[in-house]
Scaffold this motif. Structure first.
Motif, PDB file in Angstrom:
ATOM      1  N   GLY A 131       3.111  -9.938 -18.419  1.00  9.43           N
ATOM      2  CA  GLY A 131       2.375 -11.185 -18.364  1.00  9.43           C
ATOM      3  C   GLY A 131       3.141 -12.247 -17.591  1.00  9.43           C
ATOM      4  N   GLY A 132       2.453 -12.948 -16.710  1.00  8.98           N
ATOM      5  CA  GLY A 132       3.088 -14.003 -15.932  1.00  8.98           C
ATOM      6  C   GLY A 132       3.932 -13.517 -14.778  1.00  8.98           C
ATOM      7  N   ALA A 133       3.955 -12.209 -14.545  1.00  2.67           N
ATOM      8  CA  ALA A 133       4.800 -11.665 -13.478  1.00  2.67           C
ATOM      9  C   ALA A 133       4.295 -12.087 -12.102  1.00  2.67           C
ATOM     10  N   ARG A 134       5.242 -12.241 -11.172  1.00  2.00           N
ATOM     11  CA  ARG A 134       4.930 -12.682  -9.817  1.00  2.00           C
ATOM     12  C   ARG A 134       4.967 -11.495  -8.859  1.00  2.00           C
ATOM     13  N   PRO A 135       3.879 -11.247  -8.127  1.00  2.00           N
ATOM     14  CA  PRO A 135       3.918 -10.171  -7.130  1.00  2.00           C
ATOM     15  C   PRO A 135       4.808 -10.560  -5.951  1.00  2.00           C
ATOM     16  N   MET A 136       5.563  -9.600  -5.453  1.00  2.00           N
ATOM     17  CA  MET A 136       6.409  -9.811  -4.276  1.00  2.00           C
ATOM     18  C   MET A 136       5.911  -8.865  -3.189  1.00  2.00           C
ATOM     19  N   PRO A 137       4.997  -9.334  -2.328  1.00  3.97           N
ATOM     20  CA  PRO A 137       4.456  -8.453  -1.282  1.00  3.97           C
ATOM     21  C   PRO A 137       5.557  -7.975  -0.341  1.00  3.97           C
ATOM     22  N   PRO A 193       0.838  -1.210   0.000  1.00  3.01           N
ATOM     23  CA  PRO A 193       0.000   0.000   0.000  1.00  3.01           C
ATOM     24  C   PRO A 193       0.866   1.250   0.000  1.00  3.01           C
ATOM     25  N   ARG A 194       0.404   2.289  -0.698  1.00  2.00           N
ATOM     26  CA  ARG A 194       1.147   3.549  -0.680  1.00  2.00           C
ATOM     27  C   ARG A 194       0.959   4.289   0.634  1.00  2.00           C
ATOM     28  N   VAL A 195      -0.180   4.052   1.290  1.00  2.00           N
ATOM     29  CA  VAL A 195      -0.444   4.660   2.595  1.00  2.00           C
ATOM     30  C   VAL A 195      -0.939   3.570   3.534  1.00  2.00           C
ATOM     31  N   ALA A 196      -0.682   3.736   4.805  1.00  3.51           N
ATOM     32  CA  ALA A 196      -1.107   2.745   5.793  1.00  3.51           C
ATOM     33  C   ALA A 196      -2.604   2.497   5.695  1.00  3.51           C
ATOM     34  N   GLY A 197      -2.991   1.230   5.606  1.00  2.00           N
ATOM     35  CA  GLY A 197      -4.389   0.864   5.517  1.00  2.00           C
ATOM     36  C   GLY A 197      -4.963   0.910   4.123  1.00  2.00           C
ATOM     37  N   GLY A 198      -4.194   1.376   3.165  1.00  2.00           N
ATOM     38  CA  GLY A 198      -4.677   1.474   1.797  1.00  2.00           C
ATOM     39  C   GLY A 198      -4.560   0.151   1.062  1.00  2.00           C
ATOM     40  N   PRO A 199      -5.094   0.101  -0.154  1.00  2.00           N
ATOM     41  CA  PRO A 199      -5.008  -1.135  -0.946  1.00  2.00           C
ATOM     42  C   PRO A 199      -3.586  -1.353  -1.448  1.00  2.00           C
ATOM     43  N   LEU A 226      11.166   3.248  -3.409  1.00  3.52           N
ATOM     44  CA  LEU A 226      10.729   2.588  -4.637  1.00  3.52           C
ATOM     45  C   LEU A 226      10.456   3.609  -5.738  1.00  3.52           C
ATOM     46  N   ASP A 227       9.844   4.733  -5.366  1.00  2.00           N
ATOM     47  CA  ASP A 227       9.604   5.789  -6.352  1.00  2.00           C
ATOM     48  C   ASP A 227      10.926   6.349  -6.885  1.00  2.00           C
ATOM     49  N   ALA A 228      11.910   6.490  -5.994  1.00  2.00           N
ATOM     50  CA  ALA A 228      13.216   7.009  -6.427  1.00  2.00           C
ATOM     51  C   ALA A 228      13.899   6.030  -7.370  1.00  2.00           C
ATOM     52  N   THR A 229      13.786   4.736  -7.075  1.00  2.00           N
ATOM     53  CA  THR A 229      14.365   3.726  -7.967  1.00  2.00           C
ATOM     54  C   THR A 229      13.725   3.790  -9.340  1.00  2.00           C
ATOM     55  N   ALA A 230      12.391   3.884  -9.382  1.00  2.11           N
ATOM     56  CA  ALA A 230      11.691   3.960 -10.665  1.00  2.11           C
ATOM     57  C   ALA A 230      12.099   5.213 -11.436  1.00  2.11           C
ATOM     58  N   GLN A 258       6.223  -6.101   3.249  1.00  2.00           N
ATOM     59  CA  GLN A 258       5.558  -5.767   4.495  1.00  2.00           C
ATOM     60  C   GLN A 258       6.522  -5.036   5.413  1.00  2.00           C
ATOM     61  N   VAL A 259       6.110  -3.866   5.835  1.00  2.00           N
ATOM     62  CA  VAL A 259       6.913  -3.059   6.752  1.00  2.00           C
ATOM     63  C   VAL A 259       5.973  -2.422   7.768  1.00  2.00           C
ATOM     64  N   PRO A 260       6.480  -2.047   8.942  1.00  2.00           N
ATOM     65  CA  PRO A 260       5.645  -1.322   9.908  1.00  2.00           C
ATOM     66  C   PRO A 260       5.122  -0.020   9.292  1.00  2.00           C
ATOM     67  N   ASP A 261       3.970   0.415   9.772  1.00  2.00           N
ATOM     68  CA  ASP A 261       3.347   1.609   9.211  1.00  2.00           C
ATOM     69  C   ASP A 261       4.275   2.818   9.225  1.00  2.00           C
ATOM     70  N   ASP A 262       5.096   2.944  10.279  1.00  2.00           N
ATOM     71  CA  ASP A 262       5.953   4.127  10.362  1.00  2.00           C
ATOM     72  C   ASP A 262       7.110   4.075   9.361  1.00  2.00           C
ATOM     73  N   LYS A 263       7.402   2.880   8.839  1.00  2.00           N
ATOM     74  CA  LYS A 263       8.467   2.733   7.853  1.00  2.00           C
ATOM     75  C   LYS A 263       7.937   2.788   6.420  1.00  2.00           C
ATOM     76  N   LEU A 264       6.620   2.741   6.255  1.00  2.00           N
ATOM     77  CA  LEU A 264       6.029   2.672   4.926  1.00  2.00           C
ATOM     78  C   LEU A 264       6.370   3.888   4.051  1.00  2.00           C
TER      79      LEU A 264
END
Length: 322
Positions: free
Chosen positions: A79-85, A41-47, A100-104, A87-93
Protein backbone atom coordinates in the motif's frame (compact mmCIF):
# COMPACT_ATOMS: atom_id res chain seq x y z
CA UNK A 1 44.54 -3.95 5.09
CA UNK A 2 41.02 -2.55 5.37
CA UNK A 3 42.12 1.11 5.20
CA UNK A 4 39.75 1.54 2.24
CA UNK A 5 36.68 0.90 4.44
CA UNK A 6 34.87 3.41 6.63
CA UNK A 7 32.02 1.59 8.35
CA UNK A 8 28.70 0.22 7.24
CA UNK A 9 26.91 1.43 4.15
CA UNK A 10 23.70 -0.47 4.90
CA UNK A 11 22.17 -3.71 6.06
CA UNK A 12 19.29 -5.44 4.31
CA UNK A 13 16.30 -6.85 6.20
CA UNK A 14 14.39 -9.22 3.93
CA UNK A 15 10.74 -9.57 4.90
CA UNK A 16 7.79 -11.69 3.88
CA UNK A 17 5.28 -8.83 3.79
CA UNK A 18 6.26 -5.21 3.17
CA UNK A 19 3.05 -3.77 4.61
CA UNK A 20 3.63 -5.68 7.85
CA UNK A 21 7.28 -4.62 7.91
CA UNK A 22 6.47 -0.93 7.50
CA UNK A 23 3.86 -1.11 10.26
CA UNK A 24 6.27 -2.89 12.61
CA UNK A 25 9.16 -0.53 11.92
CA UNK A 26 6.93 2.47 12.53
CA UNK A 27 5.89 0.97 15.88
CA UNK A 28 9.60 0.57 16.58
CA UNK A 29 9.85 4.34 16.16
CA UNK A 30 11.46 4.57 12.74
CA UNK A 31 10.41 6.88 9.94
CA UNK A 32 9.66 4.65 6.96
CA UNK A 33 8.97 6.27 3.57
CA UNK A 34 6.73 4.62 1.01
CA UNK A 35 8.43 1.72 -0.77
CA UNK A 36 9.25 1.70 -4.46
CA UNK A 37 8.99 -1.07 -7.02
CA UNK A 38 10.14 -1.42 -10.64
CA UNK A 39 7.67 -1.45 -13.52
CA UNK A 40 8.42 -2.22 -17.16
CA UNK A 41 7.13 -4.48 -19.92
CA UNK A 42 8.39 -8.06 -19.90
CA UNK A 43 8.49 -8.02 -23.70
CA UNK A 44 8.95 -5.16 -26.14
CA UNK A 45 5.62 -3.46 -26.79
CA UNK A 46 3.90 -5.27 -23.95
CA UNK A 47 2.08 -3.71 -20.99
CA UNK A 48 4.14 -2.43 -18.09
CA UNK A 49 3.85 -4.47 -14.92
CA UNK A 50 5.46 -4.66 -11.49
CA UNK A 51 7.87 -7.46 -10.72
CA UNK A 52 11.14 -8.12 -8.98
CA UNK A 53 11.26 -6.71 -5.46
CA UNK A 54 9.90 -3.72 -3.59
CA UNK A 55 12.09 -1.90 -1.13
CA UNK A 56 12.28 1.09 1.17
CA UNK A 57 14.97 2.56 3.39
CA UNK A 58 15.17 3.63 7.01
CA UNK A 59 17.51 6.55 6.43
CA UNK A 60 20.18 7.97 8.70
CA UNK A 61 22.52 10.83 7.75
CA UNK A 62 25.31 8.50 6.55
CA UNK A 63 23.81 5.01 6.21
CA UNK A 64 20.53 3.12 6.19
CA UNK A 65 18.57 -0.06 6.82
CA UNK A 66 16.91 -1.49 3.71
CA UNK A 67 13.61 -3.37 3.84
CA UNK A 68 13.11 -5.74 0.91
CA UNK A 69 10.17 -7.94 -0.13
CA UNK A 70 9.52 -10.03 -3.24
CA UNK A 71 6.64 -9.03 -5.50
CA UNK A 72 4.65 -12.24 -5.91
CA UNK A 73 3.30 -13.68 -9.14
CA UNK A 74 0.02 -11.74 -8.72
CA UNK A 75 1.93 -8.46 -8.95
CA UNK A 76 0.51 -7.26 -5.61
CA UNK A 77 2.45 -4.25 -4.35
CA UNK A 78 2.49 -2.70 -0.86
CA UNK A 79 0.00 0.00 0.00
CA UNK A 80 1.25 3.46 -0.91
CA UNK A 81 4.14 2.06 -2.92
CA UNK A 82 5.64 4.23 -5.66
CA UNK A 83 6.22 2.75 -9.13
CA UNK A 84 9.69 3.35 -10.56
CA UNK A 85 9.38 3.06 -14.36
CA UNK A 86 12.48 1.55 -15.96
CA UNK A 87 13.17 2.43 -19.56
CA UNK A 88 15.71 0.62 -21.68
CA UNK A 89 16.14 0.02 -25.43
CA UNK A 90 14.21 -2.97 -26.73
CA UNK A 91 17.39 -4.97 -27.30
CA UNK A 92 18.40 -4.49 -23.65
CA UNK A 93 14.98 -5.39 -22.23
CA UNK A 94 15.45 -9.19 -22.00
CA UNK A 95 18.68 -8.74 -20.04
CA UNK A 96 17.07 -6.33 -17.57
CA UNK A 97 14.04 -8.59 -17.10
CA UNK A 98 16.36 -11.55 -16.48
CA UNK A 99 18.35 -9.52 -13.94
CA UNK A 100 15.20 -8.49 -12.04
CA UNK A 101 13.93 -12.07 -12.03
CA UNK A 102 17.32 -13.26 -10.74
CA UNK A 103 17.24 -10.67 -7.95
CA UNK A 104 13.75 -11.77 -6.92
CA UNK A 105 14.83 -15.44 -6.95
CA UNK A 106 17.86 -14.58 -4.83
CA UNK A 107 15.73 -12.73 -2.27
CA UNK A 108 13.20 -15.60 -2.23
CA UNK A 109 16.01 -18.06 -1.54
CA UNK A 110 17.10 -16.00 1.46
CA UNK A 111 13.54 -16.11 2.79
CA UNK A 112 13.60 -19.89 2.52
CA UNK A 113 16.37 -19.79 5.15
CA UNK A 114 14.58 -17.31 7.40
CA UNK A 115 13.01 -13.86 7.48
CA UNK A 116 15.63 -11.43 8.72
CA UNK A 117 19.01 -9.92 7.89
CA UNK A 118 20.76 -11.31 4.84
CA UNK A 119 22.63 -8.30 3.43
CA UNK A 120 25.60 -6.38 4.81
CA UNK A 121 27.35 -3.78 2.66
CA UNK A 122 30.46 -1.89 3.74
CA UNK A 123 31.07 1.73 2.81
CA UNK A 124 34.21 2.62 0.86
CA UNK A 125 35.59 5.85 -0.60
CA UNK A 126 37.59 3.88 -3.20
CA UNK A 127 35.89 0.78 -4.53
CA UNK A 128 38.53 0.24 -7.22
CA UNK A 129 41.12 -0.10 -4.48
CA UNK A 130 38.89 -2.62 -2.70
CA UNK A 131 38.48 -4.65 -5.90
CA UNK A 132 42.23 -4.71 -6.50
CA UNK A 133 42.95 -5.68 -2.89
CA UNK A 134 40.41 -8.52 -2.92
CA UNK A 135 41.70 -9.84 -6.23
CA UNK A 136 45.27 -9.78 -4.94
CA UNK A 137 44.12 -11.68 -1.85
CA UNK A 138 42.42 -14.37 -3.90
CA UNK A 139 38.89 -13.33 -2.91
CA UNK A 140 36.25 -14.04 -5.55
CA UNK A 141 33.96 -11.18 -6.50
CA UNK A 142 31.84 -10.01 -9.40
CA UNK A 143 33.76 -6.83 -10.18
CA UNK A 144 32.65 -3.24 -9.82
CA UNK A 145 29.18 -2.38 -11.14
CA UNK A 146 27.64 1.05 -11.66
CA UNK A 147 23.99 1.66 -10.72
CA UNK A 148 21.62 4.52 -10.10
CA UNK A 149 20.17 4.94 -6.60
CA UNK A 150 17.16 7.10 -5.62
CA UNK A 151 18.05 10.08 -3.43
CA UNK A 152 15.48 12.25 -1.69
CA UNK A 153 16.08 15.98 -2.21
CA UNK A 154 14.04 19.14 -1.61
CA UNK A 155 13.12 19.05 -5.30
CA UNK A 156 11.91 15.44 -5.16
CA UNK A 157 13.49 12.06 -5.82
CA UNK A 158 16.40 11.98 -8.21
CA UNK A 159 18.74 9.24 -9.32
CA UNK A 160 22.38 9.46 -8.26
CA UNK A 161 25.24 7.24 -9.45
CA UNK A 162 26.64 4.59 -7.11
CA UNK A 163 29.12 1.75 -7.56
CA UNK A 164 29.12 -1.59 -5.81
CA UNK A 165 30.92 -4.92 -5.59
CA UNK A 166 29.69 -8.26 -4.22
CA UNK A 167 31.89 -11.01 -2.80
CA UNK A 168 31.30 -14.51 -4.19
CA UNK A 169 31.99 -17.84 -2.54
CA UNK A 170 33.36 -20.31 -5.14
CA UNK A 171 30.90 -22.98 -3.99
CA UNK A 172 27.80 -20.75 -4.13
CA UNK A 173 25.94 -18.75 -6.79
CA UNK A 174 27.44 -15.42 -7.83
CA UNK A 175 27.18 -12.71 -5.20
CA UNK A 176 26.59 -15.16 -2.38
CA UNK A 177 28.55 -16.19 0.70
CA UNK A 178 27.32 -18.64 3.36
CA UNK A 179 25.81 -15.90 5.54
CA UNK A 180 24.03 -14.11 2.69
CA UNK A 181 25.17 -11.21 0.57
CA UNK A 182 28.12 -9.03 1.54
CA UNK A 183 29.95 -6.41 -0.43
CA UNK A 184 31.08 -2.82 -0.73
CA UNK A 185 29.45 0.35 -2.04
CA UNK A 186 30.83 3.72 -3.07
CA UNK A 187 28.39 6.59 -3.45
CA UNK A 188 28.93 9.76 -5.43
CA UNK A 189 28.95 12.84 -3.15
CA UNK A 190 25.44 14.17 -2.57
CA UNK A 191 24.82 17.89 -2.36
CA UNK A 192 24.67 19.31 1.16
CA UNK A 193 21.16 20.55 0.40
CA UNK A 194 19.86 16.96 0.33
CA UNK A 195 16.51 16.89 2.10
CA UNK A 196 16.82 15.24 5.53
CA UNK A 197 13.08 14.83 6.16
CA UNK A 198 13.36 11.03 6.33
CA UNK A 199 16.32 10.94 8.76
CA UNK A 200 14.42 12.13 11.83
CA UNK A 201 12.98 9.22 13.82
CA UNK A 202 10.56 9.31 16.78
CA UNK A 203 12.77 6.78 18.60
CA UNK A 204 15.72 9.17 18.36
CA UNK A 205 17.84 6.90 16.17
CA UNK A 206 20.85 8.70 14.70
CA UNK A 207 22.81 6.07 12.78
CA UNK A 208 23.61 2.46 11.95
CA UNK A 209 26.61 1.51 14.10
CA UNK A 210 26.94 -2.27 14.07
CA UNK A 211 25.92 -5.55 12.49
CA UNK A 212 26.13 -8.85 14.42
CA UNK A 213 27.01 -12.14 12.73
CA UNK A 214 26.57 -15.47 14.53
CA UNK A 215 28.48 -18.59 13.47
CA UNK A 216 28.93 -22.13 14.72
CA UNK A 217 31.63 -22.38 17.37
CA UNK A 218 33.77 -24.60 15.16
CA UNK A 219 33.50 -22.12 12.26
CA UNK A 220 34.64 -19.03 14.19
CA UNK A 221 38.39 -19.31 13.39
CA UNK A 222 37.75 -19.74 9.65
CA UNK A 223 35.26 -16.88 9.65
CA UNK A 224 37.69 -14.53 11.40
CA UNK A 225 40.33 -15.41 8.83
CA UNK A 226 37.93 -14.91 5.91
CA UNK A 227 36.61 -11.61 7.19
CA UNK A 228 40.15 -10.51 7.97
CA UNK A 229 40.86 -10.81 4.24
CA UNK A 230 37.80 -8.70 3.47
CA UNK A 231 37.91 -6.08 6.20
CA UNK A 232 41.22 -6.15 8.06
CA UNK A 233 42.24 -7.63 11.39
CA UNK A 234 39.66 -8.34 14.10
CA UNK A 235 39.80 -7.22 17.72
CA UNK A 236 39.05 -9.89 20.33
CA UNK A 237 36.09 -9.10 22.58
CA UNK A 238 36.36 -12.16 24.80
CA UNK A 239 35.68 -15.88 24.47
CA UNK A 240 33.72 -16.57 21.30
CA UNK A 241 33.49 -12.96 20.04
CA UNK A 242 35.49 -10.56 17.88
CA UNK A 243 34.91 -7.21 16.23
CA UNK A 244 36.01 -5.92 12.85
CA UNK A 245 36.21 -2.25 13.73
CA UNK A 246 36.69 -0.81 10.26
CA UNK A 247 33.38 -2.24 9.08
CA UNK A 248 31.54 -2.23 12.44
CA UNK A 249 30.77 -5.96 12.38
CA UNK A 250 30.76 -8.10 15.52
CA UNK A 251 31.14 -11.85 15.08
CA UNK A 252 29.95 -14.13 17.87
CA UNK A 253 29.90 -17.90 18.25
CA UNK A 254 26.56 -19.63 18.77
CA UNK A 255 27.46 -20.59 22.32
CA UNK A 256 28.32 -16.97 23.20
CA UNK A 257 25.29 -15.32 21.59
CA UNK A 258 23.23 -15.46 24.79
CA UNK A 259 25.93 -13.47 26.58
CA UNK A 260 25.52 -10.69 24.04
CA UNK A 261 21.77 -10.94 23.42
CA UNK A 262 20.07 -12.90 26.23
CA UNK A 263 17.37 -15.24 24.98
CA UNK A 264 18.31 -14.99 21.31
CA UNK A 265 18.92 -18.03 19.14
CA UNK A 266 20.04 -17.94 15.50
CA UNK A 267 17.51 -19.12 12.92
CA UNK A 268 20.39 -20.67 10.95
CA UNK A 269 24.18 -20.70 10.97
CA UNK A 270 25.92 -18.64 9.84
CA UNK A 271 23.51 -15.72 10.02
CA UNK A 272 23.32 -12.00 10.59
CA UNK A 273 21.23 -11.92 13.75
CA UNK A 274 21.09 -8.26 14.76
CA UNK A 275 22.02 -4.69 13.97
CA UNK A 276 22.63 -1.74 16.27
CA UNK A 277 21.47 1.85 15.96
CA UNK A 278 22.66 4.75 18.09
CA UNK A 279 19.99 6.92 19.77
CA UNK A 280 20.07 10.40 21.28
CA UNK A 281 18.37 9.43 24.57
CA UNK A 282 17.97 5.75 25.47
CA UNK A 283 15.34 6.56 28.12
CA UNK A 284 13.14 8.29 25.53
CA UNK A 285 13.57 5.36 23.17
CA UNK A 286 12.61 2.89 25.90
CA UNK A 287 9.44 4.82 26.77
CA UNK A 288 8.36 4.94 23.13
CA UNK A 289 8.89 1.20 22.61
CA UNK A 290 7.00 0.31 25.76
CA UNK A 291 4.15 2.66 24.84
CA UNK A 292 3.91 0.80 21.53
CA UNK A 293 3.89 -2.61 23.26
CA UNK A 294 7.31 -3.55 21.90
CA UNK A 295 9.22 -5.88 24.24
CA UNK A 296 12.75 -4.83 25.19
CA UNK A 297 15.61 -6.46 27.06
CA UNK A 298 18.16 -4.26 28.83
CA UNK A 299 21.79 -5.29 28.43
CA UNK A 300 23.37 -2.34 30.22
CA UNK A 301 22.72 1.24 31.40
CA UNK A 302 22.99 2.60 27.87
CA UNK A 303 21.79 -0.32 25.76
CA UNK A 304 18.77 -2.52 25.15
CA UNK A 305 17.43 -4.64 22.33
CA UNK A 306 14.17 -5.70 20.77
CA UNK A 307 14.20 -9.49 20.27
CA UNK A 308 14.09 -10.95 16.79
CA UNK A 309 10.67 -12.47 17.51
CA UNK A 310 9.25 -8.93 17.80
CA UNK A 311 11.19 -7.43 14.90
CA UNK A 312 10.55 -9.83 12.01
CA UNK A 313 13.56 -12.07 12.50
CA UNK A 314 16.30 -9.55 13.29
CA UNK A 315 17.08 -8.32 16.80
CA UNK A 316 17.48 -4.54 16.91
CA UNK A 317 19.92 -3.11 19.45
CA UNK A 318 19.47 0.48 20.62
CA UNK A 319 22.60 2.08 22.09
CA UNK A 320 23.04 5.46 23.70
CA UNK A 321 24.95 7.79 21.38
CA UNK A 322 28.32 8.86 22.79
Amino acid sequence: MGEDINGLHHVGHIVLDMDQAMERYRRLGFTVPAPAYPVLPRVAGGPVEPFGVSNTHVYFPGDFVELVAVIDETGRVPGGARPMPLQVPDDKLPGLVAALDATAANIASFLQRFQGLHIMIANTPDIDSVAARLTAGGVGHGGVHAVQRPVETSAGTRMEPARYLEISDPDLPAGRVPEGRIGFAENAPVEASQDQRHTGHPNGATGLVECVLCVADSALPELEQRYGTYFGQARALGPGAARFDRVDVTVVSASALADLLPGERPAALPAFVAYTVSVRDIAVTRRLLRANDIPVTRTGPGEMFVPASAALGAAIIFRQDD
